[in-house]
Design an enzyme around this catalytic site. Structure first.
Site, short mmCIF file in Angstrom:
data_model
loop_
_atom_site.label_atom_id
_atom_site.label_comp_id
_atom_site.label_asym_id
_atom_site.label_seq_id
_atom_site.Cartn_x
_atom_site.Cartn_y
_atom_site.Cartn_z
N CYS A 13 0.86 -1.18 0.00
CA CYS A 13 0.00 0.00 0.00
C CYS A 13 0.90 1.24 0.00
CB CYS A 13 -0.91 0.00 1.22
SG CYS A 13 -0.03 0.08 2.80
N HIS A 126 -1.18 -5.24 18.20
CA HIS A 126 -0.74 -4.73 16.90
C HIS A 126 -0.05 -3.38 17.11
CE1 HIS A 126 -0.83 -3.22 12.77
NE2 HIS A 126 -1.05 -4.46 12.38
N GLU A 128 0.19 -0.70 15.40
CA GLU A 128 -0.63 0.49 15.11
C GLU A 128 -1.56 0.81 16.27
OE1 GLU A 128 -4.42 1.62 12.43
OE2 GLU A 128 -2.82 0.61 11.32
N ASN A 260 -3.24 -7.89 7.90
CA ASN A 260 -3.95 -7.68 6.64
C ASN A 260 -3.89 -8.94 5.77
OD1 ASN A 260 -3.04 -6.73 3.57
ND2 ASN A 260 -4.98 -5.88 4.27
#
Length: 325
Positions: A13, A126, A128, A260
């Site tokens: 991405c 995670h 993030e 993801n």
């Protein structure tokens, strides 16, 4: 046998592209070592490639002891404590936090400063989510299971407080709205019947609404939500679903740590049961490519937002050389 490589909905991405590009630039220009706090991307093969170029991956304990060094902050972002430590230890920070994540961190911080209880749809460990939670003084309620099936995730919720629901950028969109609906029911169950309609109706908000609340122009409702899932990531779902259905078998390439990757692989497998997860071409198995001794008609090669295109190309080439010849 035809081998189809998905170039439209697979590969890095924008956020990860920027991080990798910045790391390569810094490795070339710096005379000193370049450290990265945590894996630069959740793909073991790409991490090894960059480490072979000189990147040094460190954990939080090693970071806290580091002094007078150059450190790369990856796309996942970091909590404020990481930057405070950099100041005290005289570290030079190259910040490659994804712009989408940076915006989310700002939203979480502003809502928290306005007094809202923050609920994050995401995975507690995670990186993030750790960074987002840091914007809330590590006081956010983190829920991974949209069906609210884990009491330990919902026990910390204070039903008397103004509450804002946001999401880790790589979570699934349907799950976010399932969670919102289930939280609506949960909040309604915990309040008096007279209050249910007026006080516990969840409202979506925009950045301008937060600004209006900060300036006192227009107060926010008690319960708000903001869909903070990255659409560049979520938009791949439908495309991968169709790609998987259009091929006899799917070879999905991703790192084992990729959140993801697990989501996208499950989408492929739902569309095509003959979907196989590998880290690189060494994971390919002969029996996947044959039906009753005859080669399958088509193979689709795709991957996660953390899978480099060069790795997907290597896998596709290996399949062509080994099975399609």
């Amino acid at each position: 046998m035809k081998v189809h490589l998905d170039r439209t909905s697979s590969g890095f991405c924008i956020g990860v592209q920027g991080t990798i590009h910045l790391a390569e630039e810094k490795l070339e220009e710096l005379d000193s070592k370049l450290y990265c706090l945590g894996d630069i991307v959740h793909n073991e093969v790409e991490v090894k490639r960059l480490e072979d170029l000189g990147l040094i991956t460190i954990d939080n304990e090693e970071y806290n002891k580091l002094k007078h060094a150059h450190v790369l902050v990856r796309a996942h972002g970091e909590p404020p404590s990481t930057y405070k430590r950099a100041d005290s230890n005289e570290l030079s920070i190259t910040d490659s936090t994804c712009p989408v994540v940076s915006k989310l961190q700002r939203t979480a911080r502003l809502l928290f400063e306005l007094g809202f209880q923050i609920i994050i749809y995401g995975k507690k460990t995670h990186p993030e989510v750790i960074g987002i939670n840091g914007q809330c003084a590590d006081q956010a309620v983190i829920i991974k299971h949209a069906d609210l099936s884990v009491p330990e995730e919902t026990d910390p919720i204070d039903f008397t407080r103004q509450t804002a629901l946001i999401s880790q950028t790589t979570m699934d969109v349907p799950g976010f709205y399932i969670l919102k609906k289930n939280l609506e029911s949960l909040f309604a169950d915990r309040t008096d019947a007279a209050e249910q309609k007026s006080t516990h109706s969840w409202k979506t908000i925009r950045d301008i609404d937060i600004t209006a609340e900060m300036t006192g122009i227009c107060p926010l409702p008690d319960l708000v939500y903001k869909d903070t899932i990255c659409r560049q990531v979520s938009s791949r779902n439908a495309k991968l679903h169709d790609f998987a259905a259009a091929n006899d078998i799917i070879i999905f390439v991703a790192g084992k740590k990729s959140s993801n990757g697990q989501v996208l692989f499950n989408i492929c497998r739902e569309s095509n049961p003959r979907s196989y997860f590998i880290a690189d071409q060494t994971g390919l198995q002969d029996e996947w490519f044959y039906d009753n001794g005859r080669p399958v008609g088509s193979v689709g090669v795709c991957g996660a937002t953390s899978t480099p295109m060069w790795l997907l190309e290597n896998v596709a080439h290996s399949i062509e050389q080994t099975y399609a010849g």
